[in-house]
Design a protein around this motif. Structure first.
Motif, PDB file in Angstrom:
ATOM      1  N   VAL A   1       0.866  -1.100   0.229  1.00 21.39           N
ATOM      2  CA  VAL A   1      -0.055   0.089  -0.098  1.00 21.39           C
ATOM      3  C   VAL A   1       0.806   1.273   0.118  1.00 21.39           C
ATOM      4  O   VAL A   1       1.581   1.462   0.871  1.00 21.39           O
ATOM      5  CB  VAL A   1      -0.815  -0.010   1.272  1.00 21.39           C
ATOM      6  N   ASN A   2       0.904   2.101  -1.218  1.00 22.02           N
ATOM      7  CA  ASN A   2       1.822   3.249  -1.121  1.00 22.02           C
ATOM      8  C   ASN A   2       3.329   2.790  -0.963  1.00 22.02           C
ATOM      9  O   ASN A   2       3.777   3.738  -0.219  1.00 22.02           O
ATOM     10  CB  ASN A   2       1.203   4.094  -0.391  1.00 22.02           C
ATOM     11  N   GLY A   3       3.710   1.576  -1.512  1.00 22.88           N
ATOM     12  CA  GLY A   3       5.216   1.245  -1.009  1.00 22.88           C
ATOM     13  C   GLY A   3       5.300   0.808   0.300  1.00 22.88           C
ATOM     14  O   GLY A   3       6.455   0.184   0.428  1.00 22.88           O
ATOM     15  N   ASP A   4       4.433   0.544   1.156  1.00 24.25           N
ATOM     16  CA  ASP A   4       4.631  -0.192   2.566  1.00 24.25           C
ATOM     17  C   ASP A   4       3.826  -1.517   2.267  1.00 24.25           C
ATOM     18  O   ASP A   4       3.088  -1.672   1.879  1.00 24.25           O
ATOM     19  CB  ASP A   4       3.791   0.783   3.520  1.00 24.25           C
ATOM     20  N   THR A   5       4.543  -2.491   2.941  1.00 21.65           N
ATOM     21  CA  THR A   5       4.001  -3.996   3.145  1.00 21.65           C
ATOM     22  C   THR A   5       3.274  -3.904   4.427  1.00 21.65           C
ATOM     23  O   THR A   5       3.228  -3.463   5.552  1.00 21.65           O
ATOM     24  CB  THR A   5       5.238  -4.841   3.366  1.00 21.65           C
ATOM     25  N   ARG A   6       1.835  -4.325   4.044  1.00 20.70           N
ATOM     26  CA  ARG A   6       0.933  -4.378   5.199  1.00 20.70           C
ATOM     27  C   ARG A   6       0.337  -5.870   4.991  1.00 20.70           C
ATOM     28  O   ARG A   6       0.442  -6.548   3.830  1.00 20.70           O
ATOM     29  CB  ARG A   6      -0.500  -3.637   4.611  1.00 20.70           C
ATOM     30  N   ILE A   7      -0.312  -6.324   6.117  1.00 16.76           N
ATOM     31  CA  ILE A   7      -0.993  -7.629   6.300  1.00 16.76           C
ATOM     32  C   ILE A   7      -2.553  -7.294   6.250  1.00 16.76           C
ATOM     33  O   ILE A   7      -2.942  -6.763   7.280  1.00 16.76           O
ATOM     34  CB  ILE A   7      -0.572  -8.383   7.548  1.00 16.76           C
ATOM     35  N   GLY A   8      -3.224  -7.742   5.478  1.00 14.49           N
ATOM     36  CA  GLY A   8      -4.842  -7.579   5.296  1.00 14.49           C
ATOM     37  C   GLY A   8      -5.541  -8.932   5.584  1.00 14.49           C
ATOM     38  O   GLY A   8      -4.956  -9.833   5.546  1.00 14.49           O
ATOM     39  N   ILE A   9      -6.499  -8.627   6.319  1.00 16.08           N
ATOM     40  CA  ILE A   9      -7.429  -9.884   6.925  1.00 16.08           C
ATOM     41  C   ILE A   9      -8.607  -9.842   5.921  1.00 16.08           C
ATOM     42  O   ILE A   9      -9.419  -8.489   5.973  1.00 16.08           O
ATOM     43  CB  ILE A   9      -7.422  -9.579   8.191  1.00 16.08           C
ATOM     44  N   TYR A  10      -8.793 -10.773   5.093  1.00 15.31           N
ATOM     45  CA  TYR A  10     -10.129 -10.558   4.124  1.00 15.31           C
ATOM     46  C   TYR A  10     -10.891 -11.917   4.532  1.00 15.31           C
ATOM     47  O   TYR A  10     -10.615 -12.765   4.932  1.00 15.31           O
ATOM     48  CB  TYR A  10      -9.398 -10.865   2.674  1.00 15.31           C
ATOM     49  N   ALA A  11     -12.410 -11.390   4.109  1.00 15.77           N
ATOM     50  CA  ALA A  11     -13.277 -12.478   4.617  1.00 15.77           C
ATOM     51  C   ALA A  11     -13.503 -13.510   3.596  1.00 15.77           C
ATOM     52  O   ALA A  11     -13.202 -13.361   2.610  1.00 15.77           O
ATOM     53  CB  ALA A  11     -14.612 -11.811   4.604  1.00 15.77           C
ATOM     54  N   LYS A  12     -13.554 -14.825   3.632  1.00 13.64           N
ATOM     55  CA  LYS A  12     -13.797 -16.081   2.846  1.00 13.64           C
ATOM     56  C   LYS A  12     -15.338 -16.122   2.475  1.00 13.64           C
ATOM     57  O   LYS A  12     -15.555 -16.649   1.721  1.00 13.64           O
ATOM     58  CB  LYS A  12     -13.465 -17.216   3.616  1.00 13.64           C
ATOM     59  N   GLN A  13     -16.051 -15.525   3.411  1.00 15.40           N
ATOM     60  CA  GLN A  13     -17.617 -15.613   3.182  1.00 15.40           C
ATOM     61  C   GLN A  13     -18.151 -14.449   3.961  1.00 15.40           C
ATOM     62  O   GLN A  13     -17.488 -13.547   4.653  1.00 15.40           O
ATOM     63  CB  GLN A  13     -17.967 -17.020   4.196  1.00 15.40           C
ATOM     64  N   GLN A  14     -19.494 -14.412   3.869  1.00 16.42           N
ATOM     65  CA  GLN A  14     -20.273 -13.357   4.412  1.00 16.42           C
ATOM     66  C   GLN A  14     -20.131 -13.417   6.115  1.00 16.42           C
ATOM     67  O   GLN A  14     -20.307 -14.346   6.548  1.00 16.42           O
ATOM     68  CB  GLN A  14     -21.765 -13.296   3.954  1.00 16.42           C
ATOM     69  N   ILE A  15     -19.640 -12.334   6.750  1.00 14.90           N
ATOM     70  CA  ILE A  15     -19.575 -12.460   8.171  1.00 14.90           C
ATOM     71  C   ILE A  15     -20.695 -11.478   8.716  1.00 14.90           C
ATOM     72  O   ILE A  15     -20.678 -10.203   8.162  1.00 14.90           O
ATOM     73  CB  ILE A  15     -18.061 -11.980   8.579  1.00 14.90           C
TER      74      ILE A  15
END
Length: 65
Positions: free
Chosen positions: A23-37
Motif C-alpha cells: 500500500v503506497n510502497g509499504d508492506t501491510r498484512i490484510g485480513i480478508y473475509a472468505k464468506q459473508q460475516i
C-alpha cells in the motif's frame, strides 16, 4: 493495547485469511473475509503455526493467566 486485529482469533478453518499487500510502497498484512460475516460474528483465521509452535504458544499463554 494493540490494534483491531487483536480481536481476530486462530482457527484451522476460519472465516478469514491473511494476505500480504503493498500500500503506497509499504508492506501491510490484510485480513480478508472468505464468506459473508455477520455483525458480532467472531473473526477467525489460520495463524499458520509451524509444526510444534502452536503448543509452545499455548503453554506461554497459560502461564500468563
Amino acid at each position: 493495547m494493540g490494534n483491531k486485529i487483536r480481536f481476530a482469533n486462530h482457527s484451522d478453518d476460519g472465516n478469514c485469511y491473511a494476505k500480504i499487500v503493498k500500500v503506497n510502497g509499504d508492506t501491510r498484512i490484510g485480513i480478508y473475509a472468505k464468506q459473508q460475516i455477520e455483525k458480532y460474528e467472531e473473526l477467525l483465521f489460520d495463524y499458520l503455526y509451524a509444526p510444534g509452535e502452536r503448543q509452545a504458544f499455548l503453554s506461554i499463554e497459560k502461564q500468563k493467566t
